[in-house]
Enzyme design. Structure first.
Site, PDB file in Angstrom:
ATOM      1  CD  GLU A  94     -29.712  75.144  64.638  1.00 27.17           C
ATOM      2  OE1 GLU A  94     -28.484  75.354  64.966  1.00 27.17           O
ATOM      3  OE2 GLU A  94     -29.920  76.067  63.746  1.00 27.17           O
ATOM      4  CB  CYS A 107     -25.868  72.474  73.358  1.00 28.51           C
ATOM      5  SG  CYS A 107     -26.384  74.246  73.064  1.00 28.51           S
ATOM      6  CB  CYS A 114     -35.490  83.360  70.660  1.00 26.18           C
ATOM      7  SG  CYS A 114     -35.115  84.120  72.207  1.00 26.18           S
ATOM      8  CB  CYS A 118     -29.708  88.751  71.959  1.00 28.62           C
ATOM      9  SG  CYS A 118     -30.541  88.555  73.764  1.00 28.62           S
ATOM     10  CB  CYS A 121     -29.040  86.011  69.024  1.00 25.59           C
ATOM     11  SG  CYS A 121     -29.406  84.278  69.285  1.00 25.59           S
ATOM     12  CB  CYS A 343     -27.932  77.227  68.659  1.00 25.82           C
ATOM     13  SG  CYS A 343     -27.890  75.529  69.335  1.00 25.82           S
TER      14      CYS A 343
HETATM   15  N1  SAH Z   1     -31.612  82.338  75.562  1.00 21.70           N
HETATM   16  C1  SAH Z   1     -30.788  81.948  76.413  1.00 21.70           C
HETATM   17  C2  SAH Z   1     -30.052  80.809  76.094  1.00 21.70           C
HETATM   18  C3  SAH Z   1     -29.684  80.569  74.395  1.00 21.70           C
HETATM   19  S1  SAH Z   1     -28.327  81.620  73.845  1.00 21.70           S
HETATM   20  C4  SAH Z   1     -29.749  82.880  76.974  1.00 21.70           C
HETATM   21  O1  SAH Z   1     -29.561  84.136  76.327  1.00 21.70           O
HETATM   22  O2  SAH Z   1     -28.803  82.742  77.673  1.00 21.70           O
HETATM   23  C5  SAH Z   1     -26.910  80.797  74.547  1.00 21.70           C
HETATM   24  C6  SAH Z   1     -25.575  81.673  74.485  1.00 21.70           C
HETATM   25  O3  SAH Z   1     -25.154  81.975  73.256  1.00 21.70           O
HETATM   26  C7  SAH Z   1     -26.067  82.985  75.109  1.00 21.70           C
HETATM   27  O4  SAH Z   1     -25.151  83.514  76.113  1.00 21.70           O
HETATM   28  C8  SAH Z   1     -26.335  84.119  74.146  1.00 21.70           C
HETATM   29  O5  SAH Z   1     -26.219  85.279  74.312  1.00 21.70           O
HETATM   30  C9  SAH Z   1     -25.096  83.425  73.160  1.00 21.70           C
HETATM   31  N2  SAH Z   1     -25.094  83.913  71.604  1.00 21.70           N
HETATM   32  C10 SAH Z   1     -26.162  84.121  71.063  1.00 21.70           C
HETATM   33  N3  SAH Z   1     -25.969  84.378  69.790  1.00 21.70           N
HETATM   34  C11 SAH Z   1     -24.364  84.534  69.851  1.00 21.70           C
HETATM   35  C12 SAH Z   1     -23.496  84.670  68.761  1.00 21.70           C
HETATM   36  N4  SAH Z   1     -23.799  85.245  67.447  1.00 21.70           N
HETATM   37  N5  SAH Z   1     -22.058  84.528  69.088  1.00 21.70           N
HETATM   38  C13 SAH Z   1     -21.703  84.105  70.457  1.00 21.70           C
HETATM   39  N6  SAH Z   1     -22.677  84.042  71.283  1.00 21.70           N
HETATM   40  C14 SAH Z   1     -23.963  84.230  70.936  1.00 21.70           C
END
Ligand code: SAH
Length: 361
Positions: A94, A107, A114, A118, A121, A343
């Site tokens: 995406e 973006c 990944c 986390c 996510c 995303c």
């Molecule tokens: N892996 C990298 C970049 C991708 S995620 C990173 O961790 O920074 C981009 C951002 O979106 C990160 O800050 C991540 O923690 C956040 N993110 C992921 N899932 C999310 C969600 N469900 N709600 C809000 N932020 C989220």
């Protein structure tokens, strides 16, 4: 012996294309004709000015593939455009284009899936399938620009994947997208977001690239952070903030922090106080004063995670605590809220649809 595996045309640097032209018995200037056209989204078939013979030779030596628009959603609220892009092997990623007064920001995704795990996510649920190539990273920008018919002036690497877990390709992409004869996007217009791969942050500070680094912190202490971000078991808050300080000292570039607020997990006033304490203690010594900016992001509720976003009051209270301790805090405006612009969710939906008809994506 030359490898039989064809190289990807979009991943080639100007110098690599020049070397190939010379080896192929072509004049070097042909590379200078080829590169800008590639970065405008043309295929070798489109480049009639190269002549049939050279077009054919290119097709014999390289594969060319631009991400294909599989789905496109446009927000009725703010014009945000979300793409589901198909890659040459059937995988998809995406990208989201956000419309700001100062220009279009894209973006982009850095990996298919990944492996960082986390807990909040959507991108990590099925694990990491593979890294994106430099050409596929670049291809997202080119394909979106071509589709929109408008220039994209800023890039954030905040889509699916962990960019520093795909270090070499991301670095090559950064150089390519910055080329004057290509998209010519300045490093200061590029942000890279990481969950905190300290060894790679240390490597990045030696590259001398004035990009903006964003750190997904999401918690001020190890107990809270390890519960939602497994990477914290490898590099904890202390190690991560030490790396941030070193990065700032070495590059002079400020770092911004992302803090996703999850109800009952990391959004209390105590969490905010501790965050202010730890950031001030680690990043503001007598010798350096790093400007600190925290982006507060209400968590996007992903059905599989069960996490809920914080109330408006809790978010405002959190921001107030940070501001009172001299830390700039902004609550991220949710662009494209009607098209689920965060995303990972579109790709997951596409995977589910495909599963239900028995197709492998
Ligand atoms: N892996 C990298 C970049 C991708 S995620 C990173 O961790 O920074 C981009 C951002 O979106 C990160 O800050 C991540 O923690 C956040 N993110 C992921 N899932 C999310 C969600 N469900 N709600 C809000 N932020 C989220």
């Amino acid at each position: 012996m030359e490898s039989d595996v064809k190289k990807e045309l979009l991943s080639q640097s100007p110098a690599e294309l020049q070397a190939w032209m010379i080896a192929a018995g072509e004049p070097k200037y042909r590379a200078d004709q080829l590169f800008p056209q590639l970065h405008r989204g043309l295929s070798p078939d489109d480049m009639t000015n190269l002549g049939k013979k050279l077009q054919q030779k290119l097709k014999e030596s390289f594969v060319w593939h631009l991400p294909v628009v599989e789905q496109k959603l446009i927000s009725a609220i703010d014009g945000t455009v979300k793409y589901l892009f198909g890659l040459s092997d059937g995988n998809c990623v995406e990208s989201v284009v956000m419309r700001y007064e100062h220009g279009n920001t894209i973006c982009i995704s850095s990996q298919v899936g990944c492996r960082m795990g986390c807990k909040f996510c959507a991108s990590t649920i099925g694990g990491r399938v593979r890294d994106l190539t430099a050409g596929e990273l670049l291809g997202q920008v080119i394909a979106a620009q071509k589709d929109l018919g408008e220039r994209i002036s800023n890039i954030v690497m905040m889509g699916i994947g962990e960019p520093l877990d795909n270090y070499d390709n991301v670095l090559k992409f950064l150089h390519l997208v910055n080329c004057e004869t290509g998209l010519n996007i300045g490093y200061r217009h590029i942000s890279l977001s990481t969950c905190g791969l300290v060894d790679k942050i240390e490597r990045l500070m030696g590259e001398n690239l004035p990009i903006t680094l964003s750190i997904s912190l999401h918690a001020p202490d190890d107990e809270t952070r390890s519960a939602i971000m497994p990477i914290n078991n490898k590099w904890n808050v202390d190690a991560l903030l030490d790396a941030c300080r070193a990065y700032f000292v070495r590059t002079g570039r400020r770092i911004s922090f992302e803090y996703t607020l999850i109800a009952g997990k990391n959004d209390s006033v105590e969490n905010a106080q501790q965050l202010a304490r730890v950031l001030n203690a680690k990043l503001r010594s007598r010798t350096e004063t790093m400007p600190i900016h925290v982006n507060l992001i209400p968590v996007n509720e992903v059905s599989e995670t069960g996490f809920r976003h914080s109330s408006k009051q809790a978010i405002a209270a959190f921001a107030r605590v940070l501001e009172s301790k001299g830390i700039r805090a902004t609550v991220r405006r949710r662009l494209g809220s009607d098209i689920n612009a965060s995303c990972g969710q579109l790709r997951r939906a596409a995977m589910k649809d495909a599963d239900s008809v028995g197709t492998l994506l």
